[in-house]
Scaffold this active site. Structure first.
Site, PDB file in Angstrom:
ATOM      1  CE  LYS A  37      -7.180   0.084   6.096  1.00 28.28           C
ATOM      2  NZ  LYS A  37      -7.945   0.549   4.937  1.00 28.28           N
ATOM      3  CB  CYS A  64      -3.763   3.420  -1.596  1.00 27.08           C
ATOM      4  SG  CYS A  64      -4.901   4.772  -1.348  1.00 27.08           S
ATOM      5  CG  ASP A  98       0.728  -2.198   6.162  1.00 26.84           C
ATOM      6  OD1 ASP A  98      -0.200  -2.240   6.986  1.00 26.84           O
ATOM      7  OD2 ASP A  98       0.633  -1.639   5.050  1.00 26.84           O
ATOM      8  CG  HIS A 153      -1.907   0.999   1.379  1.00 30.43           C
ATOM      9  ND1 HIS A 153      -1.646   2.295   1.747  1.00 30.43           N
ATOM     10  CD2 HIS A 153      -3.243   0.931   1.178  1.00 30.43           C
ATOM     11  CE1 HIS A 153      -2.777   2.979   1.783  1.00 30.43           C
ATOM     12  NE2 HIS A 153      -3.760   2.172   1.433  1.00 30.43           N
TER      13      HIS A 153
HETATM   14  N1  PLP Z   1      -1.652  -0.634   4.663  1.00 27.68           N
HETATM   15  C1  PLP Z   1      -2.576  -1.352   4.031  1.00 27.68           C
HETATM   16  C2  PLP Z   1      -2.240  -2.724   3.550  1.00 27.68           C
HETATM   17  C3  PLP Z   1      -3.848  -0.817   3.827  1.00 27.68           C
HETATM   18  O1  PLP Z   1      -4.768  -1.521   3.184  1.00 27.68           O
HETATM   19  C4  PLP Z   1      -4.119   0.493   4.275  1.00 27.68           C
HETATM   20  C5  PLP Z   1      -5.422   1.113   4.009  1.00 27.68           C
HETATM   21  O2  PLP Z   1      -6.130   0.724   3.100  1.00 27.68           O
HETATM   22  C6  PLP Z   1      -3.118   1.187   4.949  1.00 27.68           C
HETATM   23  C7  PLP Z   1      -1.888   0.602   5.121  1.00 27.68           C
HETATM   24  C8  PLP Z   1      -3.338   2.577   5.449  1.00 27.68           C
HETATM   25  O3  PLP Z   1      -4.297   2.584   6.448  1.00 27.68           O
HETATM   26  P1  PLP Z   1      -4.842   3.973   7.020  1.00 27.68           P
HETATM   27  O4  PLP Z   1      -5.297   4.771   5.842  1.00 27.68           O
HETATM   28  O5  PLP Z   1      -5.944   3.570   7.933  1.00 27.68           O
HETATM   29  O6  PLP Z   1      -3.695   4.603   7.729  1.00 27.68           O
END
Ligand code: PLP
Length: 415
Positions: A235, A373, A209, A132
């Site tokens: 999430k 993203c 992550d 991401h």
């Molecule tokens: N990492 C992963 C794999 C994600 O799917 C997301 C959000 O979709 C994030 C990081 C970032 O999360 P946040 O926007 O809640 O900080």
């Protein structure tokens, strides 16, 4: 992660679980809501909504600094939530649990603070091609600042990142391995335990992550042996604006503070300041108190159901959904790795993903379309976007049938 299980987990009573989520009772465009955008954010059970409301109605006060009853009450609730997160991740100590805004902020914190101490020109940060943007851009920024280099292990045609591709890129220049536990765009589950073991054998710390893992499977940071683990509350059926950085105490202790301000100090004079103990050293300013308490309620909620049962339920749904989507003429799944979580990314022949999403929305079916993203993933597959249905604890096989029917109707519109 559930390898220690000796018998299959009991099935979920999904009908009963759905009753916990008020939003699932609503209609959208006159149709029952079919919510399949859980990878973007999940819906909230009443227990979470009420925990936040109760805090504001009955306990609202600033924490840590007050001597009055309400402040002590709010502090106790907030710190109890931290303990819930510790237990949820099986971390050794609450000193290792830092409240942040979300996974994105947690990665930025590590990139900035750990990066300052450990990363120099010529060093390398190793990621994978399926990250991401939140686990990519902070490292790019650190590399631009320090002259370090970002190295990415490539994705194969199924959307997997073979372990050898990661291992072969760990060198004496690697200062950190930063990888997703589960890909949000493809659903691929990475072999994080093996990645940690291999990196550690070479003395390299690992950040995981876990934004897409924590809602769907049990995570034990001590069993994984990772150095940092990050996730977002929203999430995992919790509130937005709150998330967690887990860091091994020795590492966090050696890292400089990230943001300066209230609460992260031990003492301040006009000339200089000294830092508070962990985890407060990394928690400058008034935090999202209600969010932290709500996150604690969310972790109680999923723990009461059982992460093993949630994982099994979603695995069964993924199998059903994969079969259903494959049966729709013109659908191509993007992301078919052998180890997958509940993400169905797909393309429909001759129809832009946004059109698929817009037409499904008219039927009350909420999916996500775009690059999720994860633009490098789209580049790898030579596509601008996918449509993505992502699963949660309250989803049903009937909803996946509605999705497949909906996609058939989209195909008819464009025929
Ligand atoms: N990492 C992963 C794999 C994600 O799917 C997301 C959000 O979709 C994030 C990081 C970032 O999360 P946040 O926007 O809640 O900080």
């Amino acid at each position: 992660m559930s390898a220690a299980r000796t018998s299959p987990p009991a099935r979920l009573d999904v009908k009963r679980i759905r009753e916990d989520f008020p939003i699932l009772e609503r209609t959208v465009h006159g149709r029952p809501l079919v919510y399949l955008d859980n990878a973007a954010t999940s819906q909230k059970p009443r227990a979470v909504i009420e925990a936040e409301a109760r805090y504001y109605a009955e306990e609202n006060a600033n924490i840590h600094r007050g001597v009055h009853w309400l402040s002590e009450k709010a502090t106790a609730s907030y710190e109890a939530a931290r303990e819930k997160v510790r237990a949820f991740l099986n971390a050794a100590s609450v000193h290792e649990i830092v409240f942040v805004r979300g996974a994105t902020e947690a990665v930025n914190l590590v990139a900035s603070s750990f990066g300052k101490n450990h990363v120099r020109s010529g060093d390398e940060i190793l990621v994978t091609g399926l990250e991401h943007h939140s686990n990519l851009v902070p490292w790019q920024m650190l590399c631009a600042e320090t002259g370090a280099r970002l190295v990415a292990a490539p994705i194969d045609d199924s959307g997997d990142v073979p372990l050898e591709e990661i291992v072969s890129r760990i060198s004496e220049r690697t200062k950190l391995v930063a990888v997703a536990h589960v890909s949000n765009a493809l659903g691929t589950v990475l072999p994080v335990r093996e990645i940690v073991d291999t990196a550690h054998a070479r003395g390299v710390p690992v950040l995981i992550d876990g934004a897409q893992a924590v809602p769907h499977r049990a995570v034990d940071v001590r069993a994984l042996g990772c150095d940092f683990y990050v996730f977002s509350g929203h999430k995992v059926y919790g509130p937005t604006g709150v998330g967690i950085l887990y860091g091994r105490e020795a590492l966090l202790d050696a890292m400089p503070p990230w943001q300066g301000g209230g609460d992260m100090i031990a003492s301040v004079t006009l000339e200089k300041s000294t830092w508070n103990v962990l985890p407060y050293k990394f928690e400058a300013g008034t935090p999202n108190i209600a969010g932290g308490i709500g996150l604690g309620a969310a972790l109680d909620y999923v723990s009461a159901i059982g992460l093993d049962r949630i994982e099994a339920h979603e695995a069964a749904l993924l199998e059903i959904g994969t079969g259903l989507l494959r049966s729709v003429a013109g659908v191509r799944l993007v992301g078919t790795a052998p180890e997958k979580a509940g993400v169905l990314s797909f393309l429909l022949d001759g129809v832009h993903a946004h059109d698929v999403g817009t037409i499904l929305d008219q039927e009350g079916i909420a999916i996500r379309t775009g690059h999720h993203c994860a633009q490098p993933v789209m580049d790898r597959f030579g596509i601008p976007a996918t449509a993505r249905a992502s699963l949660g604890v309250y989803n049903t096989a009937e909803e996946l049938e509605a999705l497949a029917q909906g996609i058939r109707r989209v195909a008819e519109v464009f025929a």
